[in-house]
Scaffold this active site. Structure first.
Site, PDB file in Angstrom:
ATOM      1  N   THR A 153       0.872  -1.180   0.000  1.00 24.54           N
ATOM      2  CA  THR A 153       0.000   0.000   0.000  1.00 24.54           C
ATOM      3  C   THR A 153       0.908   1.229   0.000  1.00 24.54           C
ATOM      4  OG1 THR A 153      -0.213  -0.134   2.401  1.00 24.54           O
ATOM      5  CG2 THR A 153      -1.963  -1.128   1.090  1.00 24.54           C
ATOM      6  N   THR A 190      -1.480  -1.903   6.746  1.00 23.79           N
ATOM      7  CA  THR A 190      -1.389  -2.670   7.985  1.00 23.79           C
ATOM      8  C   THR A 190      -0.383  -3.757   7.672  1.00 23.79           C
ATOM      9  OG1 THR A 190      -3.200  -3.988   7.170  1.00 23.79           O
ATOM     10  CG2 THR A 190      -3.751  -2.296   8.787  1.00 23.79           C
ATOM     11  N   ASN A 400       0.729  10.984   6.309  1.00 24.94           N
ATOM     12  CA  ASN A 400      -0.478  10.674   7.064  1.00 24.94           C
ATOM     13  C   ASN A 400      -1.493  11.804   7.093  1.00 24.94           C
ATOM     14  OD1 ASN A 400      -0.287   7.897   8.191  1.00 24.94           O
ATOM     15  ND2 ASN A 400       1.743   8.697   8.685  1.00 24.94           N
TER      16      ASN A 400
END
Lengths: 405, 405
Positions: A153, A190, A400
């Site tokens: 990702t 994750t 982020n």
């Protein structure tokens, strides 16, 4: 015994494991975002999952299935975590595993789903289902590299490695792949890991090895201190290589094979930190105190401190921040006069104060390196714990804060 | 009963408290970096200090002194924390308190030292001692504002406030000042607070009020999750205002006075968060669950999550990150289907999933505000906890990475 470690080169195939990848348009158009792993009939597997109380739908389904059967097929998707999707998300995960079971003539319990990516959006089964026949048809023992790439990702590189150990006339191999760019990034990434070996190990022993290896690898890394809704790690043994006796702690080959598996776990875990969001430095925190749990508590406090991490980013040998982090670790009876600190081989603190001939330019030069070891000795030492982390940079905030912009 | 709150205007003097400030060149040439507080002979005081196991020299000395006497003089310096300075640092702190005791005809135990600033450098007594006579001579009941300014390190504004409560013929006053730009910034700043009231309260009762107020104010804020080597908070009661009976929980004025003191603590605590390093937003996290400790654990997990904090910075209504933070809070028996979440008055999550008519633009508009309340309801609720925090911005990284550049 001979040993060969394979890092950034092509991963070594494991007899009994075939992989394939394909693009279903979940992540970015035209990029592979699905990976399928097929395990031979002799393969036994063990699995561990996130400790987060809110686990994603695929974790719920994978936990159920692994309790009921030996896994035969693992389906990974990137771009969508299928988390926060409630009962519908569980139905979606089961719809996909059911279709794979149908295509491969397995039971549904033999298929484990794994997802990573954005939280809170339904996984579009209608996009994935049509791609599954292509995936099944594409299975190949050489599919590791492409599969590792399909799991990515925010990862900037595919992460995999292999090790080969020759003992007597047997060649043991372990190959693993992992995706993750931090302990948790629930909207983007994750941690998912799959490690396979060709040894003859029972599920019970695999579970024991897995738990111990995870404790000393994936549970010893921190990018931002969070834990994910989707983390999962599977360890499989295909039994393709055996001298007729299953490996148990009494088998003469056991220590070397278990160590090889541990090396793959540690290497994969470190590769996550090196690829940590915004990371410019790889940092090992080594603490030696009277007890391993104290050492771990102190190492964790240092590795998670935003002030230590910004100092690392700035190449600033800011030992006051390290001392303050140690001082807030939940360890009883600690005195500042017990603490000595080294940056790589350069000692900066002895018994809580800078060494007499402390030269900040030397310490700053150490901090300017991209690989840094922060070593802490508490009292006489005697029990070591290690944590791997990275620095905290502008880029972490940008990734982020702006990932959807 | 009438009540008047004074925020950014001039703080109200407290009869029995005089303050002075001066420049000793510790922080920046020509800027005040010393503040002295003198308490009248009738004043009783209570104090709490950092929980960090490695406390700074002034904390060691202040703890000792406050155990032996009622404080008469408090000396604050900015620019140097006198921490990590070993036995010499303790001698330095005692040298300064001894000189103040000599100048003011007190015992050394009646003088408490407080330091904030860079860790690991000796405090230059030779620079401070010559300034002390000027400080003592300058004591004035109007010195609050200048003293609050002299305590600043990375703080961008002096932080103080007052409240006045009239009950019958008595006018109770509480005035407080605080410095701090985060829970801890051990090389640049730490939290120091001094609050005084004119009420007649015994030391025992003050200590009880102090501990409760700190628990609900300074212990409920987080900028970066660390705890400092220098944190200290003193609450004094000068007894200048009394109807002849000391205030105890049985006194009719007790509730109003204690509430006024609590308001000052909470206001000062929030002012630290608003001035948090790099903060662009003030965030209140309110959690209502079945138990206050569970609510606090969940609120802390949300408020400390770097992923939630970067989402707040980006005005991104990223509820998956909030859910994941809740899921890793150490609370037993929590189910995702128990969780509802609001951003200000806009509900985004009901029972673990987005509300049916969820409109991301509305949630994003709420997140774009500078004051945000993240409210979480777990199950039926029943016990509320609040934490105040700020976002995580590029500026936080810059301030903490480049402060010596």
């Amino acid at each position: 015994m001979t040993l060969k470690f394979v890092g950034s080169e092509s991963p070594l195939p494991i007899q009994g494991v075939r992989l394939a990848s394909a693009a279903a348009g979940i992540r970015h158009p035209g990029r592979d975002d699905l990976a399928l792993v097929e395990l031979s009939r002799t393969t036994e597997s063990a699995a561990v999952f996130t400790q987060n109380r809110f686990c994603a739908a695929p974790v719920i389904v994978a936990r159920e299935n692994v309790a009921n059967a030996q896994p035969r097929l693992l389906i990974f998707n990137a771009g969508n975590a299928n988390a926060g999707t409630g009962a519908k998300g569980v139905v979606d995960a089961r719809t996909i595993t059911a279709e794979i079971a149908r295509l491969t003539h397995c039971t549904q319990s033999e298929v484990l789903p794994f997802s990573t990516g954005v939280i809170g959006q339904r996984l579009e089964c209608s996009e994935i289902i049509p791609v599954l026949p292509e995936l099944v048809a594409g299975l190949s023992c050489d599919g590791w590299q492409a599969a590792a790439r399909a799991m990515m990702t925010t990862d900037t590189v595919p992460k995999y490695c292999s090790i080969e150990v020759k003992i007597e006339d047997l060649t043991y191999r372990v190959t693993g792949m992992v995706k993750g760019s931090g302990m948790i990034h629930p909207n983007m990434a994750t941690m998912l890991a799959f490690i396979a070996c060709n040894a003859d190990i029972s599920r019970t022993h695999l579970q024991q090895i897995l738990v111990e290896c995870v404790a000393r690898s994936f549970n010893r890394i921190t990018v931002d201190g969070d834990t994910s809704t989707n983390d999962a790690c599977v360890l499989s043994a295909t039994k393709a290589t055996s001298n007729g006796t299953p490996l148990t702690p009494h088998h003469s080959h056991w220590p070397a094979v278990v160590e090889a598996i541990g090396t793959i776990f540690e290497t994969l875990a470190k590769s996550i930190v090196r690829d940590g969001e915004g990371a410019t430095k790889f940092v090992e925190v080594v603490v030696d105190s009277g007890s391993e749990s104290d050492s771990l508590a102190i190492a964790t406090a240092i590795a998670q401190s935003p002030l230590v991490k910004t100092a690392l980013f700035a190449s600033d040998p800011n030992w006051g921040r390290i001392l303050a982090a140690i001082g807030r670790a939940p360890v009883a009876g600690m005195e500042i006069t017990d603490v000595s600190i080294w940056l790589n081989d350069y000692q900066i603190i002895v018994k809580g104060e800078p060494v007499d001939d402390y030269k900040e330019p030397i310490a700053a030069a150490v901090m300017a390196q991209t690989d840094i070891v922060v070593r802490v000795l508490l009292g006489e030492g005697g029990a070591v714990a290690r944590i791997w982390t990275c620095d905290l940079s502008y880029e972490y905030v940008r990734i982020n804060a702006e990932y959807r912009a």
